[in-house]
Enzyme design. Structure first.
Site, PDB file in Angstrom:
ATOM      1  N   ALA A  16       0.828  -1.210   0.000  1.00 28.94           N
ATOM      2  CA  ALA A  16       0.000   0.000   0.000  1.00 28.94           C
ATOM      3  C   ALA A  16       0.858   1.254   0.000  1.00 28.94           C
ATOM      4  CB  ALA A  16      -0.923  -0.005   1.220  1.00 28.94           C
ATOM      5  N   ARG A  22      -3.207   9.122  -9.799  1.00 31.92           N
ATOM      6  CA  ARG A  22      -4.401   9.299 -10.649  1.00 31.92           C
ATOM      7  C   ARG A  22      -5.681   9.515  -9.849  1.00 31.92           C
ATOM      8  NH1 ARG A  22      -4.056   4.272 -14.307  1.00 31.92           N
ATOM      9  NH2 ARG A  22      -6.186   4.857 -14.857  1.00 31.92           N
TER      10      ARG A  22
HETATM   11  C1  UD1 Z   1       1.871  -5.147 -11.048  1.00 28.27           C
HETATM   12  C2  UD1 Z   1       2.536  -6.420 -11.522  1.00 28.27           C
HETATM   13  C3  UD1 Z   1       1.848  -6.892 -12.824  1.00 28.27           C
HETATM   14  C4  UD1 Z   1       0.372  -7.107 -12.562  1.00 28.27           C
HETATM   15  C5  UD1 Z   1      -0.254  -5.839 -11.982  1.00 28.27           C
HETATM   16  C6  UD1 Z   1      -1.664  -6.128 -11.528  1.00 28.27           C
HETATM   17  C7  UD1 Z   1       4.897  -6.302 -10.863  1.00 28.27           C
HETATM   18  C8  UD1 Z   1       6.270  -6.017 -11.325  1.00 28.27           C
HETATM   19  N1  UD1 Z   1       3.938  -6.161 -11.777  1.00 28.27           N
HETATM   20  O1  UD1 Z   1       2.121  -4.152 -12.036  1.00 28.27           O
HETATM   21  O2  UD1 Z   1       2.422  -8.099 -13.289  1.00 28.27           O
HETATM   22  O3  UD1 Z   1      -0.294  -7.451 -13.764  1.00 28.27           O
HETATM   23  O4  UD1 Z   1       0.483  -5.375 -10.827  1.00 28.27           O
HETATM   24  O5  UD1 Z   1      -2.284  -4.955 -11.122  1.00 28.27           O
HETATM   25  O6  UD1 Z   1       4.696  -6.644  -9.714  1.00 28.27           O
HETATM   26  N2  UD1 Z   1       3.750  -0.881  -4.726  1.00 28.27           N
HETATM   27  C9  UD1 Z   1       4.447  -0.550  -3.587  1.00 28.27           C
HETATM   28  N3  UD1 Z   1       5.746  -0.165  -3.704  1.00 28.27           N
HETATM   29  C10 UD1 Z   1       6.394  -0.134  -4.899  1.00 28.27           C
HETATM   30  C11 UD1 Z   1       5.661  -0.455  -6.060  1.00 28.27           C
HETATM   31  C12 UD1 Z   1       4.355  -0.844  -5.947  1.00 28.27           C
HETATM   32  O7  UD1 Z   1       3.897  -0.575  -2.479  1.00 28.27           O
HETATM   33  O8  UD1 Z   1       7.580   0.216  -4.911  1.00 28.27           O
HETATM   34  C13 UD1 Z   1       2.345  -1.301  -4.586  1.00 28.27           C
HETATM   35  C14 UD1 Z   1       1.381  -0.330  -5.241  1.00 28.27           C
HETATM   36  O9  UD1 Z   1       0.882   0.586  -4.290  1.00 28.27           O
HETATM   37  C15 UD1 Z   1       0.285  -1.254  -5.739  1.00 28.27           C
HETATM   38  C16 UD1 Z   1       0.995  -2.552  -6.010  1.00 28.27           C
HETATM   39  O10 UD1 Z   1       2.194  -2.523  -5.280  1.00 28.27           O
HETATM   40  O11 UD1 Z   1      -0.696  -1.491  -4.770  1.00 28.27           O
HETATM   41  C17 UD1 Z   1       1.279  -2.771  -7.497  1.00 28.27           C
HETATM   42  O12 UD1 Z   1       2.095  -1.731  -7.966  1.00 28.27           O
HETATM   43  P1  UD1 Z   1       1.906  -1.094  -9.407  1.00 28.27           P
HETATM   44  O13 UD1 Z   1       2.919  -0.043  -9.586  1.00 28.27           O
HETATM   45  O14 UD1 Z   1       0.479  -0.734  -9.617  1.00 28.27           O
HETATM   46  O15 UD1 Z   1       2.273  -2.328 -10.333  1.00 28.27           O
HETATM   47  P2  UD1 Z   1       1.842  -2.565 -11.834  1.00 28.27           P
HETATM   48  O16 UD1 Z   1       2.804  -1.876 -12.733  1.00 28.27           O
HETATM   49  O17 UD1 Z   1       0.418  -2.294 -12.011  1.00 28.27           O
END
Ligand code: UD1
Ligand code: MG
Length: 454
Positions: A16, A22
C-alpha cells in the site's frame, strides 16, 4: 491436485505504498472508501475472516492515516518506491521468524475473495507442493497487465507488458499481482531480484523464474475479473462501488429481504439486514446499521449507526443518526430525525420531529412537531419520556428534562421542568376569543386597499 485439510499458517503482506497519483487526492489511495469502508479495510477484513495473521502493511512515507487505519496490524515504511519486490522486502524483518506461507496482496485490489484465497492455499498444500502460487485472471481487456507464461511444466515466468515480446503480449492469462509463497524461500528469492527491465524496478514477478532456476515450481490459480480489479482513479472507484452495491443487494435479497427498487438502495459494507425485511426505494444505509427481522423501511430514508428492532416501521423520509435504537414494533414516520435515542417497544414518533439524546418509553406517543432541545451551545442534555406518555404536538422538551410515565404535555408546550407521572403540563397561553374581530379586520383592510387604488 488434492487439497490437504491441514493448511499451513499463513501471514500476509499488504502492499500500500503507492501514492495513487491518478486519484488526484491528498488522501492515500487505499484510504478511499467503497461502501463506507476504505479499500484497505476491505482487504484487512477479508484476511481477518480467513484468520490470516500476522498482517504487515507496507506504506509510503507520510502515510500516518494508513497506519492508523491498519492498526493493530504492523506497518512498515517503504521510503523509495523501487518496485513490488522491494516493497515486499520491507516486511522481511517483521516476518523473518514466521514459518508457513506468506500471502502478498495489494491494498488497491479490495475485492479479493475468501474463496479465491482458499483455492490458493489449497494449491500450496497440494501434492505438487509448489513454492509459489500466482493468482491469475483472464480479463476482457488484458491491457498492460503482466502476462503469465505457462509451458509444458507449468508456470515458467511472468513478463511485464513493457518487457514482453509481441507474441507474449497476445497471452490472455494475466498476473493479478497476488501471490502465495513458501516463507522459507521467499526472502532468498527476493534477494536475487535485479532491476534489469524496462522500468528499472525490482519486480516481485521475477521470483517465479528465480524459483524455477532453483528447482522449485510455481502454479497458477485463476480468479474472476471483478474481484481482481485494481482501483487507480475515482472513475474506477465509482465502478467498484457499483459492483459492490449490486452484489450486496443481491445477497440481501437472497437472504430474505424484499427490495422494491434494488438499484436505488445503497448499503455499507457492514450493513446487517435480517429476513422478512422490506426496503422501499431510495434508502441509504451509512456505516453501522443493523436491521433485525420483520422490519419495514419505507422509501427515502437515510440511516447511520442505527439499530432497527423486529417489527419496527420506519419512514418514508426518516433520518436515523448514530445511536438511534428503534425498539420492537416502534414506529418512526415522515420527516423525523432521531439521534442517540432509544425508542422502547411500541413507541411512536410519526411526524416532523427531532428526538436527540433521549429515551422514549414503552408505547409512548410523541406528537407531530415535537423537538427535544438537547443542546444549549455548550453541552448536550438528556430527555427522558416515560412509558405511555403522550407528548402533544409541537412540544419543545428543554433538556435535561423528564416526563413521567403516563404523563401528557399540551400542544405547543415548552417543557422546562420535570413533569410528574400521570400529570399534564400546559403553558402555551390561555386562549381569548374576540367575537367578529376577523370580519371587521377584513373589511378595514379591503377599504384601505380600494382607497389606495384611486
Ligand atoms: C503489477 C505487476 C503486474 C500485474 C499488476 C496487476 C509487478 C512487477 N507487476 O504491475 O504483473 O499485472 O500489478 O495490477 O509486480 N507498490 C508498492 N511499492 C512499490 C511499487 C508498488 O507498495 O515500490 C504497490 C502499489 O501501491 C500497488 C501494487 O504494489 O498497490 C502494485 O504496484 P503497481 O505499480 O500498480 O504495479 P503494476 O505496474 O500495475
Ligand atoms: Mg497497478
Amino acid at each position: 491436485m488434492t487439497a490437504s485439510p491441514v493448511q499451513a499458517p499463513t501471514a500476509a503482506i499488504v502492499l500500500a505504498a503507492g501514492i495513487g497519483s491518478r486519484m488526484q487526492s491528498t488522501l492515500p489511495k487505499v484510504m478511499h472508501a467503497i461502501a463506507g469502508r476504505s479499500m484497505l479495510g476491505h482487504v484487512l477484513g477479508t484476511l481477518a475472516g480467513e484468520k490470516i495473521t500476522p498482517v504487515v502493511v507496507v506504506i509510503g512515507p507520510d502515510m500516518d492515516v494508513v497506519a492508523k487505519a491498519a492498526a493493530p496490524h504492523q506497518c512498515v515504511t517503504q521510503k523509495d518506491r523501487l518496485g513490488t519486490a522491494h516493497a515486499v522486502l520491507q516486511a522481511e524483518k517483521a516476518l523473518a521468524a514466521f514459518a508457513g506461507d506468506i500471502l502478498i496482496v495489494y491494498g488497491d485490489t479490495p475485492f479479493i475473495s475468501a474463496e479465491t484465497l482458499r483455492k490458493m492455499r489449497a494449491a500450496r498444500a497440494g501434492t505438487a507442493r509448489p513454492a509459489v502460487v500466482v493468482l491469475g485472471f483472464s480479463p476482457n481487456d488484458p491491457g498492460a497487465y503482466g502476462r503469465l507464461i505457462v509451458g509444458a511444466n507449468g508456470l515458467e515466468r511472468i513478463v511485464e507488458f513493457k518487457d514482453a515480446s509481441p507474441a507474449e503480449r497476445t497471452v490472455g492469462l494475466c498476473n493479478s499481482g497476488i501471490m502465495l509463497v513458501d516463507a522459507s524461500v521467499l526472502w532468498k528469492l527476493l534477494a536475487d531480484v535485479r532491476p534489469n527491465n524496462a522500468k528499472g524496478e525490482y519486480y516481485l514477478t521475477d521470483i517465479v523464474a528465480l524459483a524455477r532456476a532453483a528447482g522449485l515450481s510455481s502454479v497458477v490459480v485463476e480468479g474472476g475479473e471483478e474481484e481482481l480489479m485494481g482501483i487507480n482513479s475515482r472513475v474506477e472507484l465509482a465502478e467498484a462501488e457499483a459492483i459492490f452495491q449490486r452484489a450486496f443487494r443481491r445477497k440481501a435479497m437472497e437472504n430474505g429481504a424484499t427490495l422494491t427498487a434494488p438499484e436505488t438502495v445503497y448499503f455499507s459494507a457492514d450493513t446487517k439486514i435480517g429476513r422478512e425485511v422490506e426496503i422501499g426505494p431510495f434508502v441509504v444505509f451509512g456505516p453501522g446499521v443493523v436491521v433485525d427481522d420483520n422490519v419495514t423501511i419505507k422509501g427515502f430514508c437515510h440511516f447511520e449507526g442505527a439499530h432497527l428492532s423486529a417489527g419496527s416501521i420506519v419512514g418514508p423520509y426518516a433520518r436515523l443518526r448514530p445511536g438511534a435504537d428503534i425498539g420492537k414494533d416502534a414506529h418512526v414516520g415522515n420527516f423525523v430525525e432521531i439521534k442517540n435515542a432509544r425508542l422502547e417497544e411500541g413507541a411512536k414518533v410519526n411526524h416532523l420531529s427531532y428526538v436527540g439524546d433521549a429515551r422514549v418509553g414503552v408505547k409512548a406517543n410523541v406528537g407531530a412537531g415535537t423537538i427535544t432541545a438537547n443542546y444549549d451551545g455548550f453541552t448536550k442534555s438528556h430527555t427522558d419520556i416515560g412509558a405511555g406518555a403522550h407528548i402533544g404536538s409541537n412540544t419543545v422538551l428543554v433538556a435535561p428534562v423528564t416526563v413521567g410515565d403516563g404523563a401528557m404535555t399540551g400542544a405547543g408546550a415548552v417543557v422546562r421542568t420535570d413533569v410528574p407521572k400521570d400529570a399534564l403540563a400546559i403553558n402555551a397561553g390561555r386562549q381569548e376569543i374576540k367575537e367578529g374581530f376577523a370580519a371587521t379586520y377584513r373589511t378595514l383592510k379591503q377599504a384601505a386597499k380600494e382607497k389606495a387604488k384611486k
